[in-house]
Design a protein around this motif. Structure first.
Motif, PDB file in Angstrom:
ATOM      1  N   VAL A 212     -36.144 133.339 -44.030  1.00  0.00           N
ATOM      2  CA  VAL A 212     -35.896 134.067 -42.773  1.00  0.00           C
ATOM      3  C   VAL A 212     -36.962 133.705 -41.750  1.00  0.00           C
ATOM      4  N   ARG A 213     -38.207 133.723 -42.164  1.00  0.00           N
ATOM      5  CA  ARG A 213     -39.313 133.433 -41.250  1.00  0.00           C
ATOM      6  C   ARG A 213     -39.233 131.996 -40.714  1.00  0.00           C
ATOM      7  N   ASN A 214     -38.959 131.050 -41.581  1.00  0.00           N
ATOM      8  CA  ASN A 214     -38.908 129.642 -41.157  1.00  0.00           C
ATOM      9  C   ASN A 214     -37.669 129.319 -40.335  1.00  0.00           C
ATOM     10  N   SER A 215     -36.600 130.093 -40.531  1.00  0.00           N
ATOM     11  CA  SER A 215     -35.352 129.780 -39.832  1.00  0.00           C
ATOM     12  C   SER A 215     -35.300 130.326 -38.406  1.00  0.00           C
ATOM     13  N   VAL A 216     -36.144 131.314 -38.095  1.00  0.00           N
ATOM     14  CA  VAL A 216     -36.100 131.942 -36.770  1.00  0.00           C
ATOM     15  C   VAL A 216     -36.374 130.917 -35.674  1.00  0.00           C
ATOM     16  N   GLU A 217     -37.448 130.140 -35.819  1.00  0.00           N
ATOM     17  CA  GLU A 217     -37.797 129.138 -34.807  1.00  0.00           C
ATOM     18  C   GLU A 217     -36.713 128.072 -34.696  1.00  0.00           C
ATOM     19  N   LYS A 218     -36.188 127.631 -35.842  1.00  0.00           N
ATOM     20  CA  LYS A 218     -35.137 126.611 -35.831  1.00  0.00           C
ATOM     21  C   LYS A 218     -33.874 127.123 -35.142  1.00  0.00           C
ATOM     22  N   TRP A 219     -33.512 128.377 -35.414  1.00  0.00           N
ATOM     23  CA  TRP A 219     -32.304 128.925 -34.815  1.00  0.00           C
ATOM     24  C   TRP A 219     -32.469 129.108 -33.308  1.00  0.00           C
ATOM     25  N   ASN A 220     -33.655 129.508 -32.868  1.00  0.00           N
ATOM     26  CA  ASN A 220     -33.922 129.628 -31.429  1.00  0.00           C
ATOM     27  C   ASN A 220     -33.768 128.281 -30.733  1.00  0.00           C
ATOM     28  N   HIS A 221     -34.176 127.228 -31.414  1.00  0.00           N
ATOM     29  CA  HIS A 221     -34.010 125.874 -30.863  1.00  0.00           C
ATOM     30  C   HIS A 221     -32.530 125.521 -30.729  1.00  0.00           C
ATOM     31  N   VAL A 222     -31.730 125.908 -31.734  1.00  0.00           N
ATOM     32  CA  VAL A 222     -30.292 125.635 -31.691  1.00  0.00           C
ATOM     33  C   VAL A 222     -29.636 126.393 -30.543  1.00  0.00           C
ATOM     34  N   VAL A 223     -30.031 127.658 -30.353  1.00  0.00           N
ATOM     35  CA  VAL A 223     -29.460 128.487 -29.284  1.00  0.00           C
ATOM     36  C   VAL A 223     -29.765 127.892 -27.914  1.00  0.00           C
ATOM     37  N   LYS A 224     -30.978 127.353 -27.746  1.00  0.00           N
ATOM     38  CA  LYS A 224     -31.358 126.750 -26.469  1.00  0.00           C
ATOM     39  C   LYS A 224     -30.652 125.414 -26.231  1.00  0.00           C
ATOM     40  N   LYS A 225     -30.402 124.684 -27.308  1.00  0.00           N
ATOM     41  CA  LYS A 225     -29.832 123.350 -27.180  1.00  0.00           C
ATOM     42  C   LYS A 225     -28.318 123.375 -27.001  1.00  0.00           C
ATOM     43  N   TYR A 226     -27.628 124.305 -27.669  1.00  0.00           N
ATOM     44  CA  TYR A 226     -26.168 124.333 -27.653  1.00  0.00           C
ATOM     45  C   TYR A 226     -25.659 125.634 -27.029  1.00  0.00           C
TER      46      TYR A 226
END
Length: 300
Positions: A212-226
């Motif tokens: 959960v902790r490691n995925s938060v930053e990655k998911w925020n990047h996905v939201v900004k990109k797509y």
């Protein structure tokens, strides 16, 4: 004397045989340079990823030089390169469609970054980890088939790069190296529902906290990109009432390579937590329970 003169003529500077011999020598020379450069990079570069990419770059440059050499050598002028390429393309497009698509696919994969070595993908119904990409084929270590879950089958698959144009490519690791998975738990009617919910969530938070902790930053990047809505990455629990039991559905996020081992750990710890509840929470099963046996009067 006539024989000697004939040999001199055939081996003359501008003779066909002389040109072919010189061309073969140049080809061999370039191929040797490619192999020497690849060996040097393999010995001197410490990083596996850097070593792999460097060797592929050298290989591509070498083959490009061979194409330039071949066309310019036999046309006699480098200025004729564009015309020669056009005529060559027009002549072989129909007969070499698959080859052309494969080469175009490799360029598409490289520049668009559809996938790269190390990614887990599914293409043309085949799922696996990409272990090599060249100008013609993508090589994968297959996953699944007769093997359950996400384990390697042991087969190495070579797939034409042309398939990137023929259907969807599912990438499990690009941009967001996590996937959502689910776990269904049948709980016996009469169990303490609130206690069951508490124990399942506690186990899920313990096992999945790092993901959960490691995925938060990655998911925020996905939201900004797509163009995509935000999603909940923390474990969620839903309850469904069935004819046989109360079904608890745990939805959670996990590293795409650790799905099987994570599900196994969740099962073990939740089972232990239920066993430690002192009978307040029990798992159910689809067994048949006979509650009343009808009386049969044999005298009649």
């Amino acid at each position: 004397m006539e024989t000697i003169e004939s040999i001199k003529y055939w081996l003359g500077e501008h003779s066909t045989i002389s040109l072919i011999i010189k061309y073969i020598v140049w080809v061999i020379f370039i191929l040797i340079l490619i192999q020497l450069a690849k060996r040097t990079l393999k010995k001197n570069l410490p990083s596996t990823e850097t070593r792999y990419k460097s060797q592929k770059i050298v290989e591509t440059i070498g083959y490009f030089l061979l194409i330039i050499l071949s066309i310019s050598y036999f046309t006699g002028n480098i200025k004729d390169l564009t015309l020669a390429i056009g005529l060559l393309t027009a002549g072989i497009t129909i007969t070499l469609q698959e080859l052309i698509l494969s080469v175009a696919g490799s360029l598409f994969i490289f520049f668009v970054k559809v996938y790269q070595p190390g990614d887990r993908i599914e293409i043309n119904g085949i799922k696996g980890d990409v272990i090599d990409i060249n100008s013609m084929y993508t090589t994968m270590m297959e996953i699944g088939q007769w093997v359950s879950s996400d384990n390697y089958s042991g087969r190495i698959v070579k797939l034409s790069n042309a398939f990137v144009f023929k259907g969807p490519v599912y990438n499990y690791s690009q941009d967001f190296p996590f996937i959502w998975d689910e776990l269904n738990l049948p709980v016996h009617y009469g169990s303490d529902v609130e206690l069951a919910k508490k124990k399942i969530i506690e186990v899920a938070q313990e096992v999945l906290s790092d993901y959960v902790r490691n995925s938060v930053e990655k998911w925020n990047h996905v939201v900004k990109k797509y163009y995509i809505e935000d999603a909940v990455v923390e474990p969620t629990l839903a309850i469904t009432l069935t004819d046989n039991w109360i079904e608890f559905n745990l939805r959670y996020i996990v590293d795409y390579k650790k799905r099987r081992v994570t599900k196994n750990k969740l099962h073990e710890l939740i089972k232990k937590a239920f066993d430690d509840s002192g009978g307040k929470v029990e798992l159910s099963s689809s067994t048949v329970e006979i509650v009343r046996i009808p009386m049969v009067d044999v005298k009649k």
